[in-house]
Design a protein around this motif. Structure first.
Motif, PDB file in Angstrom:
ATOM      1  N   PRO A   5       0.835  -1.204   0.000  1.00  0.00           N
ATOM      2  CA  PRO A   5       0.000   0.000   0.000  1.00  0.00           C
ATOM      3  C   PRO A   5       0.869   1.254   0.000  1.00  0.00           C
ATOM      4  O   PRO A   5       2.026   1.213   0.403  1.00  0.00           O
ATOM      5  CB  PRO A   5      -0.789  -0.123   1.316  1.00  0.00           C
ATOM      6  N   TYR A   6       0.290   2.383  -0.448  1.00  0.00           N
ATOM      7  CA  TYR A   6       1.005   3.652  -0.427  1.00  0.00           C
ATOM      8  C   TYR A   6       1.345   3.982   1.014  1.00  0.00           C
ATOM      9  O   TYR A   6       0.546   3.776   1.918  1.00  0.00           O
ATOM     10  CB  TYR A   6       0.157   4.774  -1.033  1.00  0.00           C
ATOM     11  N   ILE A   7       2.543   4.476   1.220  1.00  0.00           N
ATOM     12  CA  ILE A   7       3.019   4.732   2.571  1.00  0.00           C
ATOM     13  C   ILE A   7       3.436   6.186   2.696  1.00  0.00           C
ATOM     14  O   ILE A   7       4.072   6.739   1.813  1.00  0.00           O
ATOM     15  CB  ILE A   7       4.221   3.821   2.892  1.00  0.00           C
ATOM     16  N   GLU A   8       3.093   6.778   3.811  1.00  0.00           N
ATOM     17  CA  GLU A   8       3.590   8.084   4.185  1.00  0.00           C
ATOM     18  C   GLU A   8       4.123   7.970   5.594  1.00  0.00           C
ATOM     19  O   GLU A   8       3.894   6.974   6.271  1.00  0.00           O
ATOM     20  CB  GLU A   8       2.484   9.136   4.121  1.00  0.00           C
ATOM     21  N   GLY A   9       4.830   8.981   6.036  1.00  0.00           N
ATOM     22  CA  GLY A   9       5.375   8.939   7.379  1.00  0.00           C
ATOM     23  C   GLY A   9       5.738  10.330   7.851  1.00  0.00           C
ATOM     24  O   GLY A   9       5.384  11.329   7.222  1.00  0.00           O
ATOM     25  N   GLY A  10       6.503  10.370   8.928  1.00  0.00           N
ATOM     26  CA  GLY A  10       6.900  11.631   9.529  1.00  0.00           C
ATOM     27  C   GLY A  10       8.107  12.250   8.848  1.00  0.00           C
ATOM     28  O   GLY A  10       8.504  11.851   7.743  1.00  0.00           O
ATOM     29  N   PRO A  11       8.709  13.216   9.507  1.00  0.00           N
ATOM     30  CA  PRO A  11       9.829  13.949   8.916  1.00  0.00           C
ATOM     31  C   PRO A  11      11.030  13.073   8.550  1.00  0.00           C
ATOM     32  O   PRO A  11      11.668  13.298   7.513  1.00  0.00           O
ATOM     33  CB  PRO A  11      10.210  14.966   9.994  1.00  0.00           C
ATOM     34  N   GLU A  12      11.371  12.100   9.359  1.00  0.00           N
ATOM     35  CA  GLU A  12      12.519  11.235   9.052  1.00  0.00           C
ATOM     36  C   GLU A  12      12.237  10.392   7.805  1.00  0.00           C
ATOM     37  O   GLU A  12      13.098  10.221   6.947  1.00  0.00           O
ATOM     38  CB  GLU A  12      12.867  10.343  10.245  1.00  0.00           C
ATOM     39  N   TRP A  13      11.022   9.877   7.720  1.00  0.00           N
ATOM     40  CA  TRP A  13      10.628   9.137   6.512  1.00  0.00           C
ATOM     41  C   TRP A  13      10.714  10.044   5.294  1.00  0.00           C
ATOM     42  O   TRP A  13      11.230   9.660   4.259  1.00  0.00           O
ATOM     43  CB  TRP A  13       9.199   8.589   6.669  1.00  0.00           C
ATOM     44  N   ARG A  14      10.207  11.256   5.427  1.00  0.00           N
ATOM     45  CA  ARG A  14      10.206  12.197   4.304  1.00  0.00           C
ATOM     46  C   ARG A  14      11.631  12.501   3.840  1.00  0.00           C
ATOM     47  O   ARG A  14      11.912  12.503   2.644  1.00  0.00           O
ATOM     48  CB  ARG A  14       9.488  13.487   4.710  1.00  0.00           C
ATOM     49  N   CYS A  15      12.539  12.752   4.778  1.00  0.00           N
ATOM     50  CA  CYS A  15      13.937  13.022   4.410  1.00  0.00           C
ATOM     51  C   CYS A  15      14.549  11.836   3.678  1.00  0.00           C
ATOM     52  O   CYS A  15      15.213  12.014   2.644  1.00  0.00           O
ATOM     53  CB  CYS A  15      14.771  13.342   5.649  1.00  0.00           C
ATOM     54  N   LEU A  16      14.335  10.633   4.200  1.00  0.00           N
ATOM     55  CA  LEU A  16      14.899   9.444   3.567  1.00  0.00           C
ATOM     56  C   LEU A  16      14.277   9.214   2.197  1.00  0.00           C
ATOM     57  O   LEU A  16      14.985   8.934   1.221  1.00  0.00           O
ATOM     58  CB  LEU A  16      14.720   8.218   4.460  1.00  0.00           C
ATOM     59  N   ALA A  17      12.974   9.356   2.088  1.00  0.00           N
ATOM     60  CA  ALA A  17      12.300   9.174   0.797  1.00  0.00           C
ATOM     61  C   ALA A  17      12.794  10.198  -0.226  1.00  0.00           C
ATOM     62  O   ALA A  17      13.057   9.850  -1.383  1.00  0.00           O
ATOM     63  CB  ALA A  17      10.783   9.274   0.971  1.00  0.00           C
ATOM     64  N   GLU A  18      12.961  11.454   0.190  1.00  0.00           N
ATOM     65  CA  GLU A  18      13.480  12.464  -0.731  1.00  0.00           C
ATOM     66  C   GLU A  18      14.897  12.131  -1.188  1.00  0.00           C
ATOM     67  O   GLU A  18      15.225  12.271  -2.366  1.00  0.00           O
ATOM     68  CB  GLU A  18      13.451  13.853  -0.087  1.00  0.00           C
ATOM     69  N   ALA A  19      15.733  11.701  -0.261  1.00  0.00           N
ATOM     70  CA  ALA A  19      17.105  11.331  -0.633  1.00  0.00           C
ATOM     71  C   ALA A  19      17.085  10.188  -1.645  1.00  0.00           C
ATOM     72  O   ALA A  19      17.823  10.210  -2.639  1.00  0.00           O
ATOM     73  CB  ALA A  19      17.913  10.943   0.603  1.00  0.00           C
ATOM     74  N   LEU A  20      16.241   9.205  -1.411  1.00  0.00           N
ATOM     75  CA  LEU A  20      16.149   8.090  -2.356  1.00  0.00           C
ATOM     76  C   LEU A  20      15.620   8.556  -3.705  1.00  0.00           C
ATOM     77  O   LEU A  20      16.092   8.106  -4.752  1.00  0.00           O
ATOM     78  CB  LEU A  20      15.255   6.983  -1.792  1.00  0.00           C
ATOM     79  N   TYR A  21      14.686   9.461  -3.695  1.00  0.00           N
ATOM     80  CA  TYR A  21      14.128   9.978  -4.939  1.00  0.00           C
ATOM     81  C   TYR A  21      15.218  10.684  -5.752  1.00  0.00           C
ATOM     82  O   TYR A  21      15.401  10.405  -6.940  1.00  0.00           O
ATOM     83  CB  TYR A  21      12.971  10.930  -4.649  1.00  0.00           C
TER      84      TYR A  21
END
Length: 137
Positions: A5-21
């Motif tokens: 399923p689509y996943i969202e999370g807090g600030p740490e998740w967002r930072c990691l997801a952006e870095a991966l992107y």
């Protein structure tokens, strides 16, 4: 991964997801997990800041003197590939939960195969996954 399923999370998740992107969205899932592993290995190391956001933004503000070039290259970073964003979001969440395993043998550094940075000579090469080479000190 697509069935997750689509996943969202807090600030740490967002930072990691952006870095991966911005660092690895063109890589295979394994390659994306490997880049996430490096970031999370740094978080666990006493030689680096203790959060993903701080690791990723370390040195930002000094043009091309940061840890992750996309944070200090002077270019506006825009997420404009929704499917890629969805995938890296899933990888980030799973990596934060420990699902990546040990793909890079403890690497805390990486670079693309398109460059040959001087710093790489002083570290131990641990893996090549996709277009990234991984190293540990």
């Amino acid at each position: 991964m697509a069935e997750q399923p689509y996943i969202e999370g807090g600030p740490e998740w967002r930072c990691l997801a952006e870095a991966l992107y911005f660092e690895a969205r063109g890589e295979t899932i394994k390659g994306q997990f490997a880049v996430a592993e490096v970031i999370l290995n740094r978080v666990e190391s006493t030689s680096f800041p203790n959060t993903a956001c701080k690791v990723i933004n370390q040195g930002t503000g000094k043009r091309y003197q940061c840890q992750f070039t996309y944070t200090c290259d002077g270019h506006a970073e825009t997420i404009n590939e929704p499917l890629a964003w969805e995938m890296v979001g899933k990888v980030a969440r799973l990596a934060m939960a420990g699902a990546a395993g040990n793909l890079t043998d403890g690497a805390k550094y990486y670079h693309t195969t398109a460059v040959r940075p001087r710093w790489a000579r002083v570290f131990t090469h641990t893996a090549t996954i996709g277009v990234h080479k991984f190293y540990r000190s």
